[in-house]
Write a protein that holds these residues in place. Sequence first.
Motif, PDB file in Angstrom:
ATOM      1  N   VAL A 286     -33.224  31.451   3.794  1.00 16.43           N
ATOM      2  CA  VAL A 286     -34.702  30.658   3.713  1.00 16.43           C
ATOM      3  C   VAL A 286     -35.485  31.538   2.770  1.00 16.43           C
ATOM      4  O   VAL A 286     -36.187  31.198   1.866  1.00 16.43           O
ATOM      5  CB  VAL A 286     -35.295  30.301   4.941  1.00 16.43           C
ATOM      6  N   LEU A 287     -35.593  32.900   3.141  1.00 22.04           N
ATOM      7  CA  LEU A 287     -36.474  33.720   2.290  1.00 22.04           C
ATOM      8  C   LEU A 287     -35.831  33.785   0.988  1.00 22.04           C
ATOM      9  O   LEU A 287     -36.735  33.717  -0.186  1.00 22.04           O
ATOM     10  CB  LEU A 287     -36.298  35.029   2.949  1.00 22.04           C
ATOM     11  N   SER A 288     -34.727  33.835   0.650  1.00 20.91           N
ATOM     12  CA  SER A 288     -33.844  33.696  -0.746  1.00 20.91           C
ATOM     13  C   SER A 288     -34.304  32.659  -1.651  1.00 20.91           C
ATOM     14  O   SER A 288     -34.728  32.706  -2.509  1.00 20.91           O
ATOM     15  CB  SER A 288     -32.494  34.019  -0.733  1.00 20.91           C
ATOM     16  N   MET A 289     -34.354  31.547  -0.934  1.00 21.10           N
ATOM     17  CA  MET A 289     -34.671  30.171  -1.415  1.00 21.10           C
ATOM     18  C   MET A 289     -36.098  29.996  -1.943  1.00 21.10           C
ATOM     19  O   MET A 289     -36.525  29.914  -3.011  1.00 21.10           O
ATOM     20  CB  MET A 289     -34.419  29.178  -0.719  1.00 21.10           C
ATOM     21  N   LEU A 290     -37.039  30.721  -1.087  1.00 21.26           N
ATOM     22  CA  LEU A 290     -38.375  31.012  -1.139  1.00 21.26           C
ATOM     23  C   LEU A 290     -38.772  31.737  -2.290  1.00 21.26           C
ATOM     24  O   LEU A 290     -39.497  31.547  -3.155  1.00 21.26           O
ATOM     25  CB  LEU A 290     -38.931  31.083  -0.066  1.00 21.26           C
ATOM     26  N   LEU A 291     -38.078  32.822  -2.438  1.00 20.04           N
ATOM     27  CA  LEU A 291     -38.204  33.923  -3.400  1.00 20.04           C
ATOM     28  C   LEU A 291     -37.707  33.389  -4.767  1.00 20.04           C
ATOM     29  O   LEU A 291     -38.399  33.469  -5.872  1.00 20.04           O
ATOM     30  CB  LEU A 291     -37.388  35.438  -3.231  1.00 20.04           C
ATOM     31  N   ALA A 292     -36.739  32.703  -4.640  1.00 21.34           N
ATOM     32  CA  ALA A 292     -35.992  32.318  -6.131  1.00 21.34           C
ATOM     33  C   ALA A 292     -37.026  30.970  -6.681  1.00 21.34           C
ATOM     34  O   ALA A 292     -36.882  31.139  -7.857  1.00 21.34           O
ATOM     35  CB  ALA A 292     -34.768  31.705  -5.790  1.00 21.34           C
TER      36      ALA A 292
END
Length: 288
Positions: free
Chosen positions: A28-34
């Motif tokens: 979830v964090l990675s998708m929000l950062l991407a």
Amino acid sequence: MHFRLLGPVEVVGPDGPARITAPREQIVLSMLLAEANQVVPMKRLIASIWDERAPRTARSQVQICVSTLRRHLAAAGLEGRVSTLPAGYLLQAAIEELDLLSFQQCQADGREAARRGDLEGAARAYRAGLAVWRGEPFAGLTGRVVETVATSLIERRLSVIEECIAVDLQLGRHHEVIGDLVMLVAEHPLRERLRGQLMVALYRAGRRPEALDAYHAARHMLVEDMGLEPGEPLRRLQQAILADAAELKVPAVFGAQAVPVVPLAAVIADFAGQDRGNGAAPDEVRSR
């Protein structure tokens, strides 16, 4: 930088690192950062975790993940970075806080400098962007959506490398880039733009037979493994080398006056991305 996505995902705030270790929270964090500073729909977050096999409780589980993320970020001194909106979630980050945004800004700066004819400035901007990479994005995370986003980021990195080398060749740095190109072609043998750049660099360095060998190696691989001939631009480049075409010569405005530069190998992350096809055509040779 507080947020690092271009390599293992890391978050370090004013009060220390955010200890985000659960795979779902990392996804979830990675998708929000991407997609920083943009709304990421709930459906996309669900798909990134479960692909097409989402449970009935998927929405509530994502909400729990986001709530946990907020606590970790707050503990690191990054409170209030994740907002809930009707369409989904949004993570706020400034350019200097997120390596992906910094990389994208450097690419844009490099292209703008090249457009203005400031080739030295373009080379510096491209190298600054490549230097923020630490490895493969989303390292250790799996899933169709995650892998698609990671592949897209790797492709963008390779495009910046190619743009940087194109500028170096225009600046007469063919000797300096040969080593980088040999390594890159070995890692990405299907990218014809890299292969063409290697051919140009070898030719300009007085290594014409090796430039032609590089073409024949590419053709052999494509014909034997895929049943395809090299693209027209690469074939045209081979003919230009055979004819000692004038457009292959070092630009006279630079020539031997090229300014020394840090090799690309010193600033690009040491990992092999995935090939996505033959790549773009070499821009050093135009239609004759």
